[in-house]
Design a protein around this motif. Structure first.
Motif, PDB file in Angstrom:
ATOM      1  N   LEU A 134      44.535  85.874  36.970  1.00 49.02           N
ATOM      2  CA  LEU A 134      44.424  87.132  36.632  1.00 49.02           C
ATOM      3  C   LEU A 134      45.601  88.028  37.411  1.00 49.02           C
ATOM      4  CD1 LEU A 134      43.141  89.876  35.389  1.00 49.02           C
ATOM      5  CD2 LEU A 134      41.362  89.749  37.115  1.00 49.02           C
ATOM      6  N   GLN A 135      45.801  87.664  38.646  1.00 48.67           N
ATOM      7  CA  GLN A 135      46.815  88.500  39.493  1.00 48.67           C
ATOM      8  C   GLN A 135      48.008  88.081  38.876  1.00 48.67           C
ATOM      9  OE1 GLN A 135      46.713  87.860  43.553  1.00 48.67           O
ATOM     10  NE2 GLN A 135      47.899  89.640  43.928  1.00 48.67           N
ATOM     11  N   ASP A 136      48.165  86.882  38.478  1.00 51.37           N
ATOM     12  CA  ASP A 136      49.784  86.362  37.934  1.00 51.37           C
ATOM     13  C   ASP A 136      49.745  87.085  36.636  1.00 51.37           C
ATOM     14  OD1 ASP A 136      52.055  84.568  38.054  1.00 51.37           O
ATOM     15  OD2 ASP A 136      51.053  83.673  36.377  1.00 51.37           O
ATOM     16  N   GLU A 137      48.782  87.335  35.671  1.00 54.58           N
ATOM     17  CA  GLU A 137      49.141  88.202  34.528  1.00 54.58           C
ATOM     18  C   GLU A 137      49.503  89.446  34.746  1.00 54.58           C
ATOM     19  OE1 GLU A 137      45.767  87.342  32.044  1.00 54.58           O
ATOM     20  OE2 GLU A 137      46.195  85.244  31.919  1.00 54.58           O
ATOM     21  N   LEU A 138      48.848  90.057  35.712  1.00 56.65           N
ATOM     22  CA  LEU A 138      49.046  91.573  36.166  1.00 56.65           C
ATOM     23  C   LEU A 138      50.414  91.484  36.637  1.00 56.65           C
ATOM     24  CD1 LEU A 138      45.535  92.306  37.623  1.00 56.65           C
ATOM     25  CD2 LEU A 138      46.391  93.200  35.531  1.00 56.65           C
ATOM     26  N   HIS A 139      50.822  90.760  37.581  1.00 56.81           N
ATOM     27  CA  HIS A 139      52.299  90.945  38.226  1.00 56.81           C
ATOM     28  C   HIS A 139      53.404  90.834  37.029  1.00 56.81           C
ATOM     29  CE1 HIS A 139      51.861  90.255  42.760  1.00 56.81           C
ATOM     30  NE2 HIS A 139      50.722  90.675  42.115  1.00 56.81           N
ATOM     31  N   GLY A 140      53.163  89.796  35.941  1.00 57.40           N
ATOM     32  CA  GLY A 140      53.789  89.840  34.586  1.00 57.40           C
ATOM     33  C   GLY A 140      54.104  91.080  33.951  1.00 57.40           C
ATOM     34  N   VAL A 141      52.764  91.855  33.832  1.00 54.14           N
ATOM     35  CA  VAL A 141      52.863  93.145  33.043  1.00 54.14           C
ATOM     36  C   VAL A 141      53.798  94.123  33.965  1.00 54.14           C
ATOM     37  CG1 VAL A 141      51.410  95.146  32.415  1.00 54.14           C
ATOM     38  CG2 VAL A 141      50.535  92.898  32.028  1.00 54.14           C
ATOM     39  N   PHE A 142      53.620  94.010  35.341  1.00 55.10           N
ATOM     40  CA  PHE A 142      54.391  95.064  36.240  1.00 55.10           C
ATOM     41  C   PHE A 142      55.797  94.365  36.766  1.00 55.10           C
ATOM     42  CE2 PHE A 142      49.943  96.536  36.369  1.00 55.10           C
ATOM     43  CZ  PHE A 142      50.050  97.859  35.973  1.00 55.10           C
ATOM     44  N   ALA A 143      56.240  93.283  36.007  1.00 51.82           N
ATOM     45  CA  ALA A 143      57.320  92.795  36.554  1.00 51.82           C
ATOM     46  C   ALA A 143      57.676  92.623  37.969  1.00 51.82           C
ATOM     47  CB  ALA A 143      58.629  93.686  35.974  1.00 51.82           C
ATOM     48  N   SER A 144      56.534  91.989  38.506  1.00 54.55           N
ATOM     49  CA  SER A 144      56.256  91.602  39.889  1.00 54.55           C
ATOM     50  C   SER A 144      56.603  89.892  39.961  1.00 54.55           C
ATOM     51  CB  SER A 144      55.261  91.952  40.573  1.00 54.55           C
ATOM     52  OG  SER A 144      54.648  93.323  40.454  1.00 54.55           O
ATOM     53  N   SER A 145      56.692  89.584  41.199  1.00 54.17           N
ATOM     54  CA  SER A 145      56.776  88.186  41.247  1.00 54.17           C
ATOM     55  C   SER A 145      55.627  87.452  40.870  1.00 54.17           C
ATOM     56  CB  SER A 145      57.065  87.768  42.945  1.00 54.17           C
ATOM     57  OG  SER A 145      56.161  88.238  43.599  1.00 54.17           O
ATOM     58  N   GLY A 146      55.956  86.155  40.334  1.00 55.54           N
ATOM     59  CA  GLY A 146      54.571  85.235  40.101  1.00 55.54           C
ATOM     60  C   GLY A 146      53.875  84.973  41.006  1.00 55.54           C
ATOM     61  N   VAL A 147      52.519  84.697  40.823  1.00 53.70           N
ATOM     62  CA  VAL A 147      51.749  84.147  42.038  1.00 53.70           C
ATOM     63  C   VAL A 147      51.302  82.538  41.824  1.00 53.70           C
ATOM     64  CG1 VAL A 147      49.155  84.293  42.544  1.00 53.70           C
ATOM     65  CG2 VAL A 147      50.344  86.159  41.614  1.00 53.70           C
TER      66      VAL A 147
END
Length: 303
Positions: A134-147
């Protein structure tokens, strides 16, 4: 302390209390608080994010806690992401990733002027929760680094966790209140804590306030007087940590003492409220080079 026995006694008492007050009970309120270090020091590490939602049920709310244990029950649902300093490329010497999901029941009551709560949460951790995905998907939405924490997570497990708190409020001038409290917890993390909350303004008047486990901030579970205006919230506490399953990893040494210092502003409108708070969390293990600041948000509106 015989922890398994405490778990069984707490679970049994909450189950009996819930059954006893089920007839005639109804919804008395909802509360929630969202924490994220992006709202604080914006460094995306350690106590990275959490969300708690509380549903309060009972026969009635008279502006204060009932005397009978189990007359008022809070059903608590919570998720938390505790991360390494770098979730894209974790260091072996850093803490393990904790993706936690929990569900619990807490009863709120008082004896004389002393306000108390007692509850049991079942905390699920590890890859079984899929919180890292879930955190990895959220990071993808906000263009943050992958988990990328495969192999760097705590093992899948379920930790029954008992929490007890007692506190007493004292008036501070004409518009203030100070409330010292003590808390003990046994389970996923076993600790004893002492602290104080200070409020200036109408926040919490005639309401039931619930404590967030990450920051210690108080949020509204049952609405009170709803006096419009701005309130200032201050607080802090220190804890002795006897054990932490989150830090039970070879090479990771937990710190015995933790501190939290918090402040927040609560704006009450005629048909709603907004809250923002910031909390400093001290280091939790020896390899953590510094503390962090976590920001918190809560909002409620009536239409």
């Amino acid at each position: 302390m015989n922890i398994p026995r405490v778990f069984c006694m707490t679970l049994t008492s909450l189950a009996l209390a819930g059954a006893a007050c089920a007839e005639g009970s109804h919804s008395l309120g909802w509360g929630s608080l969202f924490n994220n270090d992006a709202l604080g020091d914006n460094k995306d590490r350690w106590r990275s994010a959490s969300l708690v939602v509380s549903h309060l049920r009972g026969a009635e709310w008279l502006g204060h806690r009932p005397e009978r244990v189990g007359a008022l029950i809070e059903y608590r649902f919570r998720t938390e992401m505790i991360t390494q300093a770098n979730v894209a490329n974790p260091r072996v010497a850093d803490r393990r990733y904790v993706g936690a999901l929990s569900v619990g029941a807490h009863t709120h009551f008082q004896k004389g002027a002393t306000e108390m709560s007692l509850g049991l949460d079942l905390i699920f951790v590890g890859p079984q929760t899929k919180v890292d995905q879930l955190q990895d998907e959220l990071h993808g939405v906000f263009a943050s680094s992958g988990v990328n924490v495969d192999g760097f997570q705590v093992a899948s497990a379920v930790y029954p966790t008992v929490t007890f708190e007692a506190g007493r409020a004292f008036e501070l001038g004409t518009s203030g209140q100070v409330r010292p409290f003590v808390e003990v917890q046994a389970g996923a993390e076993t600790l004893a804590r002492i602290g104080t909350d200070i409020t200036f303004g109408g926040f919490g008047k005639g309401a039931l306030l619930v404590r967030d486990s990450t920051t210690g901030l108080l949020y509204t579970g049952i609405q009170g007087d709803r006096s419009t205006g701005l309130s200032l919230l201050l607080g802090g506490d220190v804890a002795y940590v006897a054990d932490s399953r989150y830090l039970d990893t070879p090479g990771i040494v937990k710190k015995d003492m933790r501190a939290r210092v918090r402040a927040g502003l609560h704006q009450q409108f005629r048909r709603g409220a907004l809250f923002y708070g910031a909390t400093y969390l001290s280091e939790e293990f020896e390899g953590q080079l510094e503390g962090q600041v976590v920001g918190s948000l809560s909002a409620s509106f009536q239409f």
